[in-house]
Design an enzyme around this catalytic site. Structure first.
Site, PDB file in Angstrom:
ATOM      1  CB  CYS A  67      -0.923   0.011   1.218  1.00 37.60           C
ATOM      2  SG  CYS A  67      -1.940   1.496   1.264  1.00 37.60           S
ATOM      3  CB  CYS A 209      -6.137   4.168  -4.324  1.00 37.20           C
ATOM      4  SG  CYS A 209      -5.284   2.594  -4.497  1.00 37.20           S
TER       5      CYS A 209
END
Length: 263
Positions: A67, A209
């Protein structure tokens, strides 16, 4: 889980809207991490989009995925805790789902808990255009996550849920930790990110994101020759920059709160 209350040290961080909880002083490979993370993310608990577990310079995500926003958050937390940090400093960290060391350039942003964090992102493994049913999607694979780019303007109208179901079917025979779908509007350079984590058997629409913006950046570079853009996310912005064949993601990070959480 045996009915006892677990007390965990948490830090709540806002990287461009993608609310992230980092858990400190805990076994980062504990087998209960997926269950704990689900509990922590609930609206009735700390309410977040993702959870990571930190030890020294390593970040272990809840589903073993990579991530980018959590990595930017972790580096910003290191700056926040660093007595020697003043205006700018580079931090080297590692993250699950990615074998390379990640370099993050952290700068101050107007308050002691606010930063700008620019991370050098991993290179993709493959980049292609695919067809699923009658829809055309970009597919950008990284070692820790695969991202699909769904161009809203270049495909016929459909529900996002339909595309999610089609992608799940497309990946049904693959071993993966997570996938994302970036629902992208090229007219205003905006996107709505959806990320599904297999270990949790659940997906959410994220407010931003970083790895999805990276995938979109690689896709736009290849198919539209666009090597830099500020991409509007549902709750903020992230900028991708391609320099000397390297991909960087830059954007705001805010340390929101820290304390104890009871599970």
């Amino acid at each position: 889980m045996d009915g006892k209350v677990q007390v965990l040290d948490f830090i709540k961080i806002n990287p461009a809207g993608n609310i992230t909880i980092l858990i400190d002083n805990f076994d980062i490979y504990d087998k209960n991490i997926p269950k704990l993370s689900e509990e922590i993310m609930k609206e009735t608990n700390l309410y977040a989009e993702q959870v990571g577990f930190i030890k020294e310079k390593h970040l272990q995500m809840m589903g073993g995925e990579f991530c980018g926003n959590a990595s930017r958050s972790f580096a910003s937390l290191l700056a926040f805790r660093d007595k020697d940090f003043s205006e700018q400093k580079n931090y080297s960290i590692t993250c699950s789902g990615e074998s390379e060391v990640l370099d993050v350039d952290v700068r101050t942003d107007g308050a002691k808990n606010k930063f700008l964090a620019k991370i050098k992102m991993p290179k993709f493994i493959s980049l292609e255009e695919i067809s699923i049913d009658e829809y055309k999607l970009g597919l950008v694979r990284f070692s820790g996550i695969s991202h699909f780019i769904f161009n809203i303007k270049e495909n016929k109208e459909t529900s996002f849920e339909n595309i999610i179901d089609l992608v799940k079917k497309y990946l049904s025979n693959e071993d993966y930790s997570a996938f994302g779908i970036m629902f992208f509007d090229k007219d205003n350079l905006s996107m709505k990110p959806y990320v599904y984590v297999k270990e949790l058997e659940s997906g959410i629409y994220e407010n931003s994101c970083a790895s999805g913006t990276t995938a979109l950046g690689y896709y736009l570079k290849k198919y539209k020759n666009l090597d830099r853009a500020k991409v509007v996310q549902p709750n903020g912005w992230l900028e991708y920059i391609i320099e000397n064949d390297e991909m960087y993601i830059d954007g705001p990070v805010e340390i929101v709160a820290e304390g104890k959480v009871y599970i």
